[in-house]
Design a protein around this motif. Structure first.
Motif, PDB file in Angstrom:
ATOM      1  N   ASN A   8      38.168  23.648  19.665  1.00 38.87           N
ATOM      2  CA  ASN A   8      38.277  22.262  20.430  1.00 38.87           C
ATOM      3  C   ASN A   8      37.388  22.370  21.712  1.00 38.87           C
TER       4      ASN A   8
ATOM      5  N   PRO B  32      40.299  16.842  14.275  1.00 39.90           N
ATOM      6  CA  PRO B  32      40.947  17.940  15.025  1.00 39.90           C
ATOM      7  C   PRO B  32      41.536  18.865  13.990  1.00 39.90           C
TER       8      PRO B  32
ATOM      9  N   PHE C 257      38.023  17.262  21.569  1.00 43.61           N
ATOM     10  CA  PHE C 257      39.206  16.156  21.414  1.00 43.61           C
ATOM     11  C   PHE C 257      39.828  16.131  22.490  1.00 43.61           C
TER      12      PHE C 257
ATOM     13  N   GLN D 124      43.404  11.779  22.815  1.00 43.13           N
ATOM     14  CA  GLN D 124      42.957  11.644  21.412  1.00 43.13           C
ATOM     15  C   GLN D 124      43.839  12.321  20.415  1.00 43.13           C
ATOM     16  N   LEU D 125      44.333  13.687  21.061  1.00 43.94           N
ATOM     17  CA  LEU D 125      45.177  14.378  20.204  1.00 43.94           C
ATOM     18  C   LEU D 125      46.593  13.763  19.960  1.00 43.94           C
TER      19      LEU D 125
ATOM     20  N   THR E 266      46.173  10.904  17.478  1.00 46.84           N
ATOM     21  CA  THR E 266      45.848  11.362  15.921  1.00 46.84           C
ATOM     22  C   THR E 266      47.301  12.019  15.456  1.00 46.84           C
TER      23      THR E 266
END
Length: 294
Positions: free
Chosen positions: A82, A98, A219, A223-224, A227
């Motif tokens: 990452n 990811p 990411f 964003q994590l 997701t």
């Protein structure tokens, strides 16, 4: 605000760290777990702020034993590859999605507690990482709304046993040995820092091994969360370690694996330092019991 779990005079407590002192949170103010506190933080925080202003009793940090802020997260999720510099040192391609894996919650250990090199491998590696801690139940949240689900941030050492990591495509075995999830020293609430502009450094003994900034995350934290919440409900106390930068021991020549007698220290700007010694796993660390061995 810095929220900690600690023991003092043989009593486990929650507290607020101010400088070199901890202000215990009385049970009359809040009596639940750290995960409960994070879930109720918006309601309780004004009371905690008032407690800081008026508290007559506090404890010197060096008189308390800090504990992992979340001792048994229901979900302890790691992110691989990452940082662009870490991707480059591995020789792999930048992921378009990811790379996620589980660390079993039994790997969590406290600040200054030993990291044990297992007897079945000497390929023990460090990974200094920013970790986010979920504070609200959330599912299918957008990137824009994700900050509302994050209660705060802490430091995680995603300790990895490299040969066991590659034994399984999921990486989980090599990431989940007992004592291989140091966490702490506390949680810094999300209103206190920008998670995407923090200097990160890792030392083994007195040698700087890792140095980067969270602005280089491929990411980012939001964003994590978006997701992961598209797949499963994230819950208060869930921990997501956001990945490590370049400088890991497995990519050094010669290999820079940790060995007994070492001390690994991770510092993240705005949070603090997480430091742990490395010891060899005791030969007697085998048991079948109704209760865990201490």
């Amino acid at each position: 605000m810095k929220l900690a779990r600690f023991t003092h005079s043989a009593k486990e407590q929650l507290g607020i760290v101010e400088g070199q002192r901890i202000i215990p949170i009385p049970e009359t103010v809040f009596s639940g777990s750290m995960a409960d506190l994070l879930c109720d933080l918006q309601t309780v925080k004004p009371i905690l702020e008032q407690l800081v202003q008026t508290a007559a009793a506090s404890i010197n940090l060096d008189q308390a034993t800090l504990l992992a802020p979340i001792p048994q997260p229901e979900k302890f999720i790691g992110v691989g590859l990452n940082y662009a510099d870490h991707v480059a040192e591995t020789g792999l391609e930048t992921p378009e999605f990811p790379t996620l894996f589980n660390k079993q919650s039994s790997c969590v250990t406290d600040p200054d507690a030993p990291i044990y090199r297992p007897n079945i491998s000497d390929k023990l590696d460090y990974e200094g990482e920013l970790a986010l801690v979920i504070g609200q139940y959330c599912r299918n949240v957008s990137v824009a709304d994700a900050p509302q689900a994050i209660a705060g941030y802490t430091i995680v050492n995603d300790v990895s046993v490299r040969d066991w990591q590659i034994k399984s495509p999921t990486w989980t075995l090599g990431k989940s040995f007992d004592s291989h999830g140091p966490m702490g020293p506390w949680i810094v609430t999300s209103d206190s820092l920008d998670p995407h502009n923090l200097e990160l450094r890792t030392w083994v003994n007195d040698k700087l091994r890792q140095h980067s900034n969270t602005r280089h995350l491929i990411f980012n934290c939001y964003q994590l969360v978006a997701t992961l919440s598209s797949v499963c409900t994230l819950k208060p106390g869930d921990v997501i370690a956001t990945g490590t930068c370049s400088g890991v021991g497995v990519k050094m020549q010669p290999r820079g694996y940790m060995k007994p007698g070492d001390r690994v220290t991770i510092e993240i700007e705005g949070i603090g330092r997480l430091s742990n010694p490395v010891l060899q796993e005791p030969e007697s660390n085998s048991f079948i019991s109704k209760t865990p061995l201490s």
